[in-house]
Design a protein around this motif. Structure first.
Motif, PDB file in Angstrom:
ATOM      1  N   LYS A   1      -1.680  -1.865  -6.010  1.00 18.23           N
ATOM      2  CA  LYS A   1      -3.009  -2.555  -5.938  1.00 18.23           C
ATOM      3  C   LYS A   1      -2.729  -3.935  -5.876  1.00 18.23           C
ATOM      4  O   LYS A   1      -2.339  -4.484  -6.694  1.00 18.23           O
ATOM      5  N   THR A   2      -2.924  -4.773  -4.736  1.00 17.59           N
ATOM      6  CA  THR A   2      -2.895  -5.803  -4.431  1.00 17.59           C
ATOM      7  C   THR A   2      -3.131  -7.304  -5.320  1.00 17.59           C
ATOM      8  O   THR A   2      -2.907  -8.077  -5.651  1.00 17.59           O
TER       9      THR A   2
ATOM     10  N   GLU B   1       0.838  -1.111  -0.027  1.00 20.22           N
ATOM     11  CA  GLU B   1       0.498   0.324   0.430  1.00 20.22           C
ATOM     12  C   GLU B   1       0.509   1.288  -0.244  1.00 20.22           C
ATOM     13  O   GLU B   1       0.598   2.277  -0.624  1.00 20.22           O
TER      14      GLU B   1
END
Lengths: 214, 64
Positions: B26-27, B21
Motif C-alpha cells: 500500500k503506497t 501495486e
C-alpha cells in the motif's frame, strides 16, 4: 530533597569518557508520538543524560495505555506531553523539555522537526509512520530518523533488531508483526523496541560527536 | 534486473507505483529509496525503475 544540578551531573557514570557525557548532555532529540515506544524512549534518554528533548503527541493518557506505556494512574486524562514532562522531571529535573501538543501532518512535520538532528518516529499507525519518514527524508536533509516498526504480540523478542535501511533511516523492530486480527501490543516487546531505538540514538549522538565505539 | 530489498527482481521499465501495486504494497504505508535517494511519494507514478537500480522499500506496520 531535590538534588542540585551539579549533583545530578556528578552522578553520570564516570566510567564513560568525559567527551561522551558532554556529547549526550548537549544532544537535542525529538520524539514523535508518546505512546508505548515514545514514552519509554524519552525516559531512557532522560536517564542517559540527553540534555534536550522535544516531545510531540496529540493524545491524552487513557486507562488502555497503562499496559505498555510509561504512565501511571495519576496521569490519566492528561495530555501525554504534560504527563510525560511530569514523569521526566521526576527522573532528571534539569532536562530541557519542549513539547508540542497536536497532530503531525505532511504540512507541519518539516517545520516541527527540521531543526533536530535526530528524530525518533514512535507513532502507532502505519500511515502516520510512513508520512513522517517520507516527509522528513524529503524535506529535512540534516535529520536522521530512528523508527519503530513491528513490535506487536509476545512472539520471539530476538526477532526485533535495528537495521540501517537508508543513509538517514534506521528501523528498529521485527518489520512484520502488525496490530489487529487478534494481535495487540504488550509491554515487553514494545519496551525492547523502544530500548533499541533509544540505544541507536545514543550511538548516533556519539557518532555525530566523532566519538568511536569500543 | 532491479535489486529490491536485496533481491533480483524483473521490474525494469515499471514505475514505482506499478511495482508497489503488483508486489502488494500500500503506497500509504511505505517509504521507497532508489539508488540512495528517497523517492517522493508524489512521483511514484512517474519514476521508472531501470536495469541496475538498487531499491529499498520499507513497509510500515501498526503499533507503537
Amino acid at each position: 530533597m531535590r538534588p542540585t544540578r551539579e549533583e545530578m551531573e556528578a552522578a553520570f557514570d564516570a566510567r564513560f569518557p568525559k567527551e561522551f557525557h558532554q556529547a549526550v548532555a548537549s544532544a537535542r532529540v525529538a520524539v514523535a508520538g508518546l505512546g508505548g515506544l515514545g514514552s519509554h524512549i524519552a525516559v531512557m534518554l532522560a536517564r542517559s543524560g540527553v540534555g534536550h528533548l522535544f516531545l510531540v503527541d496529540f493524545d491524552r493518557v487513557e486507562i488502555t495505555n497503562l499496559n505498555r506505556q510509561a504512565y501511571g494512574i495519576s496521569h490519566l486524562g492528561q495530555p501525554k506531553t504534560q504527563a510525560l514532562t511530569a514523569l521526566l522531571r521526576e527522573i532528571q529535573p534539569y532536562l530541557e523539555i519542549q513539547t508540542w501538543n497536536g497532530m503531525v501532518t505532511e504540512e507541519n512535520a518539516a517545520e516541527l522537526f527540521g531543526g533536530y538532528p535526530i528524530v525518533c518516529e514512535a507513532f502507532d499507525r502505519p500511515e502516520n509512520k510512513a508520512m513522517l519518514v517520507n516527509t522528513l527524508l524529503c524535506q529535512c536533509p540534516d535529520t536522521v530518523i530512528v523508527s519503530g516498526n513491528g513490535m506487536a504480540g509476545y512472539g520471539d523478542a530476538n526477532e526485533i533488531h535495528t537495521r540501517k535501511i537508508m543513509d538517514r533511516l534506521y528501523v528498529c523492530g521485527d518489520g512484520k508483526t502488525d496490530v489487529g486480527r487478534g494481535m495487540g501490543l504488550m509491554a515487553p516487546r514494545v519496551a525492547v523496541c523502544a530500548g533499541m531505538q533509544a540505544n541507536q540514538v545514543l550511538r548516533l549522538i556519539a557518532a555525530q560527536a566523532g566519538i568511536k565505539e569500543d | 534486473m532491479v535489486t529490491i530489498n536485496g533481491e533480483q527482481v524483473n521490474a525494469a521499465g515499471k514505475t514505482v507505483a506499478e511495482y508497489l501495486e503488483e508486489a502488494g504494497y500500500k503506497t500509504a504505508y511505505v517509504a521507497v529509496e532508489r539508488n540512495r535517494e528517497i523517492v517522493p511519494r508524489a512521483t511514484y507514478g512517474e519514476v521508472l525503475l531501470e536495469d541496475g537500480d538498487v531499491v529499498e522499500i520499507v513497509r510500515f506496520v501498526g503499533g507503537g
